[in-house]
Design a protein around this motif. Structure first.
Motif, PDB file in Angstrom:
ATOM      1  N   PRO A   9       3.908  -5.009  -7.868  1.00 21.09           N
ATOM      2  CA  PRO A   9       3.208  -4.610  -6.645  1.00 21.09           C
ATOM      3  C   PRO A   9       4.215  -4.189  -5.583  1.00 21.09           C
ATOM      4  O   PRO A   9       5.415  -4.440  -5.706  1.00 21.09           O
ATOM      5  N   THR A  10       3.707  -3.584  -4.519  1.00 21.65           N
ATOM      6  CA  THR A  10       4.542  -3.284  -3.375  1.00 21.65           C
ATOM      7  C   THR A  10       4.196  -4.266  -2.256  1.00 21.65           C
ATOM      8  O   THR A  10       3.288  -5.091  -2.396  1.00 21.65           O
ATOM      9  N   ALA A  11       4.911  -4.195  -1.163  1.00 18.08           N
ATOM     10  CA  ALA A  11       4.639  -5.089  -0.028  1.00 18.08           C
ATOM     11  C   ALA A  11       3.819  -4.348   1.015  1.00 18.08           C
ATOM     12  O   ALA A  11       4.174  -3.230   1.399  1.00 18.08           O
ATOM     13  N   ALA A  12       2.747  -4.961   1.484  1.00 22.02           N
ATOM     14  CA  ALA A  12       1.993  -4.392   2.600  1.00 22.02           C
ATOM     15  C   ALA A  12       2.696  -4.744   3.914  1.00 22.02           C
ATOM     16  O   ALA A  12       2.766  -3.929   4.833  1.00 22.02           O
ATOM     17  N   TRP A  30      -8.518 -10.732  -3.150  1.00 17.39           N
ATOM     18  CA  TRP A  30      -7.194 -10.596  -2.556  1.00 17.39           C
ATOM     19  C   TRP A  30      -6.460  -9.399  -3.162  1.00 17.39           C
ATOM     20  O   TRP A  30      -6.404  -9.250  -4.388  1.00 17.39           O
ATOM     21  N   CYS A  31      -5.931  -8.551  -2.314  1.00 15.23           N
ATOM     22  CA  CYS A  31      -5.172  -7.374  -2.766  1.00 15.23           C
ATOM     23  C   CYS A  31      -3.909  -7.835  -3.456  1.00 15.23           C
ATOM     24  O   CYS A  31      -3.103  -8.558  -2.873  1.00 15.23           O
ATOM     25  N   ARG A  32      -3.736  -7.405  -4.697  1.00 12.71           N
ATOM     26  CA  ARG A  32      -2.560  -7.789  -5.462  1.00 12.71           C
ATOM     27  C   ARG A  32      -1.556  -6.632  -5.560  1.00 12.71           C
ATOM     28  O   ARG A  32      -0.393  -6.853  -5.849  1.00 12.71           O
ATOM     29  N   GLY A  44      -9.911  -1.245  -2.795  1.00 13.48           N
ATOM     30  CA  GLY A  44     -10.043  -0.300  -3.904  1.00 13.48           C
ATOM     31  C   GLY A  44      -8.837   0.594  -4.101  1.00 13.48           C
ATOM     32  O   GLY A  44      -8.811   1.395  -5.038  1.00 13.48           O
ATOM     33  N   SER A  45      -7.814   0.452  -3.265  1.00 15.83           N
ATOM     34  CA  SER A  45      -6.638   1.327  -3.364  1.00 15.83           C
ATOM     35  C   SER A  45      -5.852   1.142  -4.659  1.00 15.83           C
ATOM     36  O   SER A  45      -5.016   1.983  -4.992  1.00 15.83           O
ATOM     37  N   HIS A  46      -6.083   0.051  -5.381  1.00 16.53           N
ATOM     38  CA  HIS A  46      -5.361  -0.194  -6.632  1.00 16.53           C
ATOM     39  C   HIS A  46      -5.783   0.770  -7.734  1.00 16.53           C
ATOM     40  O   HIS A  46      -5.090   0.859  -8.756  1.00 16.53           O
ATOM     41  N   LYS A  47      -6.877   1.478  -7.557  1.00 20.11           N
ATOM     42  CA  LYS A  47      -7.377   2.341  -8.635  1.00 20.11           C
ATOM     43  C   LYS A  47      -6.275   3.290  -9.097  1.00 20.11           C
ATOM     44  O   LYS A  47      -5.631   3.944  -8.294  1.00 20.11           O
ATOM     45  N   GLY A  48      -6.072   3.322 -10.387  1.00 22.76           N
ATOM     46  CA  GLY A  48      -5.043   4.171 -10.979  1.00 22.76           C
ATOM     47  C   GLY A  48      -3.713   3.470 -11.169  1.00 22.76           C
ATOM     48  O   GLY A  48      -2.811   4.011 -11.796  1.00 22.76           O
ATOM     49  N   ALA A 108       1.810   7.112  -5.116  1.00 20.00           N
ATOM     50  CA  ALA A 108       1.285   6.040  -4.255  1.00 20.00           C
ATOM     51  C   ALA A 108       2.024   4.729  -4.491  1.00 20.00           C
ATOM     52  O   ALA A 108       2.287   3.976  -3.558  1.00 20.00           O
ATOM     53  N   LEU A 109       2.366   4.457  -5.733  1.00 17.16           N
ATOM     54  CA  LEU A 109       3.033   3.200  -6.081  1.00 17.16           C
ATOM     55  C   LEU A 109       3.687   3.335  -7.441  1.00 17.16           C
ATOM     56  O   LEU A 109       3.032   3.745  -8.399  1.00 17.16           O
ATOM     57  N   CYS A 110       4.943   2.993  -7.524  1.00 15.06           N
ATOM     58  CA  CYS A 110       5.620   2.916  -8.821  1.00 15.06           C
ATOM     59  C   CYS A 110       5.478   1.476  -9.288  1.00 15.06           C
ATOM     60  O   CYS A 110       6.120   0.580  -8.733  1.00 15.06           O
ATOM     61  N   THR A 111       4.661   1.257 -10.300  1.00 18.46           N
ATOM     62  CA  THR A 111       4.429  -0.121 -10.768  1.00 18.46           C
ATOM     63  C   THR A 111       5.569  -0.606 -11.663  1.00 18.46           C
ATOM     64  O   THR A 111       5.528  -1.731 -12.147  1.00 18.46           O
ATOM     65  N   ARG A 112       6.598   0.199 -11.842  1.00 15.78           N
ATOM     66  CA  ARG A 112       7.778  -0.260 -12.596  1.00 15.78           C
ATOM     67  C   ARG A 112       8.772  -0.937 -11.683  1.00 15.78           C
ATOM     68  O   ARG A 112       9.722  -1.562 -12.140  1.00 15.78           O
ATOM     69  N   CYS A 113       8.564  -0.793 -10.333  1.00 11.68           N
ATOM     70  CA  CYS A 113       9.506  -1.447  -9.408  1.00 11.68           C
ATOM     71  C   CYS A 113       8.872  -1.878  -8.084  1.00 11.68           C
ATOM     72  O   CYS A 113       9.454  -2.667  -7.360  1.00 11.68           O
ATOM     73  N   GLY A 114       7.711  -1.350  -7.721  1.00 13.13           N
ATOM     74  CA  GLY A 114       7.082  -1.701  -6.453  1.00 13.13           C
ATOM     75  C   GLY A 114       7.347  -0.712  -5.335  1.00 13.13           C
ATOM     76  O   GLY A 114       6.894  -0.907  -4.206  1.00 13.13           O
ATOM     77  N   TRP A 115       8.057   0.378  -5.633  1.00 10.22           N
ATOM     78  CA  TRP A 115       8.344   1.383  -4.607  1.00 10.22           C
ATOM     79  C   TRP A 115       7.068   2.120  -4.200  1.00 10.22           C
ATOM     80  O   TRP A 115       6.186   2.359  -5.032  1.00 10.22           O
TER      81      TRP A 115
END
Ligand code: FES
Length: 121
Positions: A9-12, A30-32, A44-48, A108-115
């Motif tokens: 995940p990334t940090a909000a 809870w947003c993960r 719903g922003s996690h979609k994809g 939007a988000l690189c799930t390999r590092c959280g960027w």
């Protein structure tokens, strides 16, 4: 370094969010992923991303809960103090990311590092 299969995940924010008014038995999501604009809750922003929100049943009524917004806690969804190291952790993961050549404003988000393009290190 990002390990195979794990989704990052990334940090909000780099601090917890104080939430008041929760009652025992309330169900929250809870947003993960860290992308929600309605922190600490899912919008719903996690979609994809393949990261899903955490269904959380409030264990007891109390004045306030401090919910993790850096998404580095080991005690989801509660803050455990890991936000103190979150900026450094995410920065290191982004530098070492095997997909860093694909980091750009359209990602939007690189799930390999959280960027993500709005993340501050
Ligand atoms: S905000 Fe994530 S551990 Fe504190």
């Amino acid at each position: 370094m990002a390990s195979e299969g794990k989704l990052y995940p990334t940090a909000a924010k780099y601090e917890p969010i104080k939430v008041e008014g929760l009652k025992e038995g309330d169900t929250k999501y809870w947003c993960r992923c860290g992308l929600s604009k309605n922190q600490p809750w899912c919008d719903g922003s996690h979609k994809g991303t393949a990261i899903t929100p955490m269904k959380w049943t409030v264990p007891k009524t109390q004045d306030a809960y401090y919910l993790c917004a850096c998404k580095q806690t080991k005690n989801e969804p509660l803050c455990d103090g890991n936000h103190k190291n979150a900026k450094e952790i995410l920065g290191e993961q982004a530098v070492k990311c095997e997909d860093k050549n694909n980091h750009n404003k359209n990602c939007a988000l690189c799930t390999r590092c959280g960027w993500n393009p709005n993340l501050e290190f």
